[in-house]
Motif scaffolding. Structure first.
Motif, PDB file in Angstrom:
ATOM      1  N   LYS A  35       0.803  -1.225   0.000  1.00  0.00           N
ATOM      2  CA  LYS A  35       0.000   0.000   0.000  1.00  0.00           C
ATOM      3  C   LYS A  35       0.832   1.269   0.000  1.00  0.00           C
ATOM      4  N   TYR A  36       2.040   1.203   0.564  1.00  0.00           N
ATOM      5  CA  TYR A  36       2.815   2.437   0.699  1.00  0.00           C
ATOM      6  C   TYR A  36       3.320   2.961  -0.642  1.00  0.00           C
ATOM      7  N   ILE A  37       3.487   2.074  -1.616  1.00  0.00           N
ATOM      8  CA  ILE A  37       3.964   2.523  -2.931  1.00  0.00           C
ATOM      9  C   ILE A  37       2.958   3.485  -3.556  1.00  0.00           C
ATOM     10  N   LYS A  38       1.701   3.067  -3.626  1.00  0.00           N
ATOM     11  CA  LYS A  38       0.683   3.942  -4.216  1.00  0.00           C
ATOM     12  C   LYS A  38       0.460   5.194  -3.364  1.00  0.00           C
ATOM     13  N   GLU A  39       0.462   5.040  -2.043  1.00  0.00           N
ATOM     14  CA  GLU A  39       0.260   6.203  -1.177  1.00  0.00           C
ATOM     15  C   GLU A  39       1.378   7.227  -1.366  1.00  0.00           C
ATOM     16  N   PHE A  40       2.615   6.750  -1.476  1.00  0.00           N
ATOM     17  CA  PHE A  40       3.749   7.652  -1.681  1.00  0.00           C
ATOM     18  C   PHE A  40       3.644   8.335  -3.034  1.00  0.00           C
ATOM     19  N   GLU A  41       3.352   7.555  -4.088  1.00  0.00           N
ATOM     20  CA  GLU A  41       3.222   8.134  -5.426  1.00  0.00           C
ATOM     21  C   GLU A  41       2.106   9.175  -5.470  1.00  0.00           C
ATOM     22  N   ASP A  42       0.943   8.824  -4.949  1.00  0.00           N
ATOM     23  CA  ASP A  42      -0.191   9.762  -4.993  1.00  0.00           C
ATOM     24  C   ASP A  42       0.098  11.033  -4.195  1.00  0.00           C
ATOM     25  N   SER A  43       0.723  10.872  -3.050  1.00  0.00           N
ATOM     26  CA  SER A  43       1.030  12.036  -2.205  1.00  0.00           C
ATOM     27  C   SER A  43       2.085  12.927  -2.849  1.00  0.00           C
ATOM     28  N   PHE A  44       3.077  12.315  -3.504  1.00  0.00           N
ATOM     29  CA  PHE A  44       4.128  13.098  -4.159  1.00  0.00           C
ATOM     30  C   PHE A  44       3.555  13.863  -5.346  1.00  0.00           C
ATOM     31  N   ALA A  45       2.680  13.202  -6.122  1.00  0.00           N
ATOM     32  CA  ALA A  45       2.039  13.878  -7.248  1.00  0.00           C
ATOM     33  C   ALA A  45       1.218  15.066  -6.764  1.00  0.00           C
ATOM     34  N   PHE A  47       1.656  16.797  -3.962  1.00  0.00           N
ATOM     35  CA  PHE A  47       2.551  17.825  -3.443  1.00  0.00           C
ATOM     36  C   PHE A  47       3.104  18.698  -4.566  1.00  0.00           C
ATOM     37  N   LEU A  48       3.459  18.084  -5.697  1.00  0.00           N
ATOM     38  CA  LEU A  48       4.051  18.839  -6.795  1.00  0.00           C
ATOM     39  C   LEU A  48       3.026  19.408  -7.762  1.00  0.00           C
ATOM     40  N   GLY A  49       1.778  18.912  -7.690  1.00  0.00           N
ATOM     41  CA  GLY A  49       0.766  19.371  -8.625  1.00  0.00           C
ATOM     42  C   GLY A  49       0.868  18.702  -9.978  1.00  0.00           C
ATOM     43  N   SER A  50       1.161  17.404  -9.983  1.00  0.00           N
ATOM     44  CA  SER A  50       1.307  16.640 -11.220  1.00  0.00           C
ATOM     45  C   SER A  50       0.229  15.562 -11.296  1.00  0.00           C
ATOM     46  N   ARG A  51      -0.138  15.168 -12.508  1.00  0.00           N
ATOM     47  CA  ARG A  51      -1.159  14.135 -12.686  1.00  0.00           C
ATOM     48  C   ARG A  51      -0.642  12.752 -12.301  1.00  0.00           C
ATOM     49  N   ASN A  52       0.628  12.494 -12.564  1.00  0.00           N
ATOM     50  CA  ASN A  52       1.181  11.157 -12.351  1.00  0.00           C
ATOM     51  C   ASN A  52       2.530  11.227 -11.660  1.00  0.00           C
ATOM     52  N   ALA A  53       2.759  10.307 -10.732  1.00  0.00           N
ATOM     53  CA  ALA A  53       4.079  10.122 -10.127  1.00  0.00           C
ATOM     54  C   ALA A  53       4.367   8.624 -10.121  1.00  0.00           C
ATOM     55  N   LEU A  54       5.554   8.249 -10.578  1.00  0.00           N
ATOM     56  CA  LEU A  54       5.950   6.851 -10.681  1.00  0.00           C
ATOM     57  C   LEU A  54       7.206   6.639  -9.856  1.00  0.00           C
ATOM     58  N   SER A  55       7.111   5.810  -8.838  1.00  0.00           N
ATOM     59  CA  SER A  55       8.288   5.496  -8.027  1.00  0.00           C
ATOM     60  C   SER A  55       9.200   4.541  -8.775  1.00  0.00           C
ATOM     61  N   CYS A  56      10.480   4.598  -8.452  1.00  0.00           N
ATOM     62  CA  CYS A  56      11.451   3.693  -9.068  1.00  0.00           C
ATOM     63  C   CYS A  56      12.633   3.511  -8.128  1.00  0.00           C
ATOM     64  N   SER A  57      13.596   2.712  -8.541  1.00  0.00           N
ATOM     65  CA  SER A  57      14.616   2.232  -7.608  1.00  0.00           C
ATOM     66  C   SER A  57      15.692   3.247  -7.267  1.00  0.00           C
ATOM     67  N   GLY A 167       6.379  30.322  -8.750  1.00  0.00           N
ATOM     68  CA  GLY A 167       5.275  29.716  -8.037  1.00  0.00           C
ATOM     69  C   GLY A 167       4.975  28.272  -8.390  1.00  0.00           C
ATOM     70  N   ARG A 168       5.659  27.723  -9.396  1.00  0.00           N
ATOM     71  CA  ARG A 168       5.461  26.326  -9.781  1.00  0.00           C
ATOM     72  C   ARG A 168       6.649  25.496  -9.335  1.00  0.00           C
ATOM     73  N   CYS A 169       6.376  24.252  -8.925  1.00  0.00           N
ATOM     74  CA  CYS A 169       7.445  23.390  -8.449  1.00  0.00           C
ATOM     75  C   CYS A 169       8.387  22.995  -9.571  1.00  0.00           C
ATOM     76  N   ALA A 170       9.673  22.996  -9.282  1.00  0.00           N
ATOM     77  CA  ALA A 170      10.663  22.480 -10.222  1.00  0.00           C
ATOM     78  C   ALA A 170      10.309  21.035 -10.551  1.00  0.00           C
ATOM     79  N   GLY A 171      10.451  20.703 -11.820  1.00  0.00           N
ATOM     80  CA  GLY A 171      10.094  19.368 -12.289  1.00  0.00           C
ATOM     81  C   GLY A 171       8.778  19.328 -13.025  1.00  0.00           C
ATOM     82  N   THR A 172       7.982  20.411 -12.947  1.00  0.00           N
ATOM     83  CA  THR A 172       6.647  20.412 -13.559  1.00  0.00           C
ATOM     84  C   THR A 172       6.564  21.196 -14.859  1.00  0.00           C
ATOM     85  N   PHE A 173       7.695  21.677 -15.366  1.00  0.00           N
ATOM     86  CA  PHE A 173       7.677  22.518 -16.559  1.00  0.00           C
ATOM     87  C   PHE A 173       7.852  21.714 -17.849  1.00  0.00           C
ATOM     88  N   GLY A 174       8.690  20.706 -17.822  1.00  0.00           N
ATOM     89  CA  GLY A 174       8.999  19.939 -19.018  1.00  0.00           C
ATOM     90  C   GLY A 174       8.019  18.805 -19.249  1.00  0.00           C
TER      91      GLY A 174
END
Length: 371
Positions: A35-45, A47-57, A167-174
């Motif tokens: 459960k923590y994988i999806k919770e972390f991804e959803d919470s990170f997305a 926080f940054l204001g993004s539609r999708n966040a994908l965790s990786c190694s 005012g926008r988080c770094a990582g959300t421009f590209g």
């Protein structure tokens, strides 16, 4: 000499990290499901204001997956700052593409948009701007050059969780943004990385690629060659707990940076700081200084003296164009060479006290001949 050792970086585990990890152990969900994988991804997305966040190694594969999904391959060139950690260029090379090394700006140390423009060829497919040491790039200028030449943009925000530009988080421009959760980052999972994107199609492609290429609708059926790039549930549990307190983590680093600026005020003849990009808010992953010619010691000599005082420091990254693996005399990145040769990271973490910073700065002043 100081009786205690002051390290460059120390992780901060003052929240629910142990509670969530214990839950993983108690329920036996310790690998790449839980459960923590999806919770972390959803919470990170969120926080940054993004539609999708994908965790990786880790943060390097967080760069590799977007490049694969965007089609970078043999015969392509991707613009990369020479002055950054080598993982940025390595990810390009993993795809069979060529990293083309770009110089940095002398004040912010971030990628120089005009040098980007000069180094674009008919083979250039994309650019990876790096938000160096927690300081966002001038993304208006970067995106303008990319748009003009039809380039994809993958932001390397490995060191820049929560920093903002206009005012926008770094990582959300590209097209995508990538993050690292190594032990010394703003928040950590030990190892680990994250990719964010608003493109649902690219997100689905990368989800499949990071899980060995398995068809999401047919278990153990593989439609393409993928990778084992997954984060574990234990890592995600740590990450979620860290993310719950990220504003505190960022505030602490900004406080430490402010202390350094106050203690070293008036020292411009001897040293300078990394300038913050206009319209940006840095998260000060590392507070760093450059020595001037008026310093009575070299950068390396100062680091050695500070080590004797019980203070750990680190040199700034070597420019990639001078290292054997990416040596390119034609790269022409003189600013990167100058910054790298005279700069150093100072201890930057939440466990520092004002007294620690005062002691560090007093030692610096003494050794460079300012007092």
């Amino acid at each position: 000499m100081n009786n205690k050792r002051i390290p460059v970086a120390v992780p901060n585990f003052l929240g629910n990290e142990k509670k969530y990890v214990d839950d993983c152990m108690d329920t036996t969900w310790i690998s790449s499901n839980g459960k923590y994988i999806k919770e972390f991804e959803d919470s990170f997305a969120k926080f940054l204001g993004s539609r999708n966040a994908l965790s990786c190694s880790n943060g390097t594969v967080a760069l590799h997956l977007p490049l694969i999904a965007l089609g970078a391959g043999p015969g392509d060139e991707v613009l990369v700052p020479s002055f950054t950690y080598i993982a940025t260029a390595n990810a390009v090379a993993y795809c069979g593409a060529k990293p083309v090394l770009v110089d940095c700006l002398p004040d912010t140390w971030n990628i120089d948009p005009e040098d980007m423009r000069r180094k674009i060829t008919s083979k250039t497919k994309g650019v990876i701007p790096v938000h160096l040491y927690g300081n966002p790039c001038d993304m208006d200028a970067v995106m303008a050059v990319a748009k003009e030449h039809g380039l994809f943009v993958v932001e390397d925000a490995a060191e820049c969780h929560g920093a903002t530009y206009k005012g926008r988080c770094a990582g959300t421009f590209g097209d995508m943004g990538t993050f690292s959760f190594f032990g010394n980052k703003i928040i950590t999972t030990g190892e680990g990385g994250m990719i964010i994107t608003d493109n649902d199609e690219l997100a689905q492609k990368m989800r499949q690629l990071k899980g060995q290429g398995m068809d999401p609708n047919r278990r153990y059926w593989f439609t393409e060659r993928g990778y084992n790039y997954r984060m574990t549930n234990i890592e995600a549990a740590i990450g979620l707990a860290q993310l719950e307190r990220i504003e505190e983590h960022i505030a602490n680093r900004r406080k430490v940076a402010g202390w350094y600026q106050e203690e070293l005020a008036g020292m411009q003849d001897y040293l300078s700081f990394q300038a913050v990009t206009p319209h940006a808010e840095s998260v000060w992953w590392m507070f760093s200084i450059l020595l001037t010619e008026k310093s009575s010691v070299s950068r390396d000599a100062l680091m050695e003296k500070l080590d004797g005082d019980g203070i750990e420091t680190r040199p700034l990254f070597y420019p990639m164009h001078v290292m054997p693996v990416y040596a390119d005399a034609a790269a022409a990145c003189p600013v990167s060479e100058q910054v790298a040769a005279s700069g150093m990271n100072l201890p930057t973490h939440a466990m520092l006290t004002r007294e620690d910073v005062r002691y560090i700065c007093g030692c610096i002043k003494k050794h460079i001949g300012a007092i």
